[in-house]
Design an enzyme around this catalytic site. Structure first.
Site, short mmCIF file in Angstrom:
data_model
loop_
_atom_site.label_atom_id
_atom_site.label_comp_id
_atom_site.label_asym_id
_atom_site.label_seq_id
_atom_site.Cartn_x
_atom_site.Cartn_y
_atom_site.Cartn_z
N GLY A 28 -2.50 1.60 -4.53
CA GLY A 28 -2.75 0.84 -3.31
C GLY A 28 -1.98 -0.46 -3.37
O GLY A 28 -1.45 -0.84 -4.41
N TYR A 29 -1.92 -1.14 -2.23
CA TYR A 29 -1.10 -2.35 -2.14
C TYR A 29 -1.93 -3.57 -1.73
O TYR A 29 -2.74 -3.50 -0.80
CB TYR A 29 0.04 -2.13 -1.14
CG TYR A 29 1.09 -1.21 -1.73
CD1 TYR A 29 2.18 -1.74 -2.41
CD2 TYR A 29 0.94 0.17 -1.70
CE1 TYR A 29 3.12 -0.91 -3.01
CE2 TYR A 29 1.87 1.01 -2.29
CZ TYR A 29 2.96 0.46 -2.95
OH TYR A 29 3.87 1.29 -3.55
N LEU A 30 -1.70 -4.68 -2.46
CA LEU A 30 -2.27 -5.98 -2.09
C LEU A 30 -1.30 -6.70 -1.17
O LEU A 30 -1.68 -7.56 -0.40
CB LEU A 30 -2.54 -6.80 -3.35
CG LEU A 30 -3.58 -6.16 -4.28
CD1 LEU A 30 -3.53 -6.77 -5.67
CD2 LEU A 30 -4.98 -6.29 -3.69
N ARG A 81 -5.02 -2.55 0.76
CA ARG A 81 -4.87 -2.14 2.15
C ARG A 81 -5.04 -0.63 2.29
O ARG A 81 -4.81 0.12 1.36
CB ARG A 81 -3.48 -2.56 2.65
CG ARG A 81 -3.28 -4.07 2.56
CD ARG A 81 -1.98 -4.47 3.14
NE ARG A 81 -1.90 -3.98 4.50
CZ ARG A 81 -1.00 -4.36 5.38
NH1 ARG A 81 -0.08 -5.24 5.02
NH2 ARG A 81 -0.98 -3.87 6.60
N ASN A 143 7.07 3.39 -0.76
CA ASN A 143 5.65 3.70 -0.82
C ASN A 143 4.83 2.65 -0.08
O ASN A 143 3.86 2.96 0.61
CB ASN A 143 5.17 3.83 -2.26
CG ASN A 143 5.45 5.19 -2.88
OD1 ASN A 143 4.57 5.81 -3.45
ND2 ASN A 143 6.68 5.68 -2.78
#
Lengths: 164, 164
Positions: A28-30, A81, A143
């Site tokens: 996942g991405y911050l 997110r 990604n």
């Protein structure tokens, strides 16, 4: 700083045969900002935090730190997110190069993509027959971009590996 | 996960006397999103990467990892959003509590702010006489917010510690 130099390609689904069992990647991405992306990744019972800078040519600054698996689970569940990126990664060694082929699931199901990491930007790459269109320079295939704009929401025909 | 429980106040400049030498903090943000901020901090010859979640009441999830100082310098110089946060931090122990008073420099010069970290949200806090208005619930005073909207650009009179 590490420097990530890689080329990225779509995979011809009809020609591709997974070599063996793949590994499940949950990430996942911050931050999905291409100039400063921050990724939390869980794979094979280990976890990492990875920061990448802007792509210059085909290279990109990269900083990677191992983190506790429990922290990664919490950040993926509560902070990152949506959607998360869920994929199975296959590793293929060919002609002295390591190819990583990612089969995406969930909101990015239908996307099948191969990456090859290089020692320098001008290194010769022998393409396997299952390798299709090169998408190295197309930011839609980052990604991080697949969080903001998942493959399933792309217009039909946007990519050759898009399912009919 | 750590849980950061803190209250934050403006400092009455006329009543405040720095207790001793402070420490210079240089920090920058890879994400200023209040739900998933990512900070790179350099202070006292050490460096950390810190991730904070959304504030719930006066508490906030926090994950902090030490990182190599050279990585921090590079990320601050090349990757972090502008402006960086530059401040001198003073540490004051009073009535069993540790107060951290931050004197900001550069784009946030004029801002003088105190934080006190608590064991629980309902802990009694005895306020020193140099403590002014409480700003715990005001997101403008998050350090991450001071990147997107530095104190020097605030309208005059927006805060009592704003210089005349």
């Amino acid at each position: 700083m590490g420097l990530e130099i890689e080329r990225k390609f779509l995979v011809k689904r009809a020609a591709w045969r997974p070599p063996a069992a793949g590994s499940r990647y949950r990430q996942g991405y911050l931050s999905t900002d291409p100039a400063r992306s921050v990724r939390v990744r869980l794979a094979g019972g280990q976890a990492w935090l990875t920061i990448k800078g802007a792509t210059v040519g085909i290279a990109r600054a990269e900083y990677e730190y191992p983190i506790p698996v429990t922290d990664a689970h919490e950040m993926l569940d509560r902070l990152c997110r949506r959607p998360l990126i869920d994929k199975t990664r296959y590793r293929v060694e060919l002609a002295g190069l390591v190819w990583e082929v990612d089969e995406f699931h969930g909101d990015n199901a239908g996307l099948l993509m191969a990456e090859v990491e290089l020692a320098d930007a001008h290194q010769h790459v022998e393409l396997p027959d299952w390798v299709g269109e090169e998408v190295t320079a197309d930011p839609r295939y980052y990604n991080a971009s697949l969080v903001d704009s998942p493959f399933r929401e792309w217009p039909a025909g946007a990519a050759e590996s898009k399912p009919a």
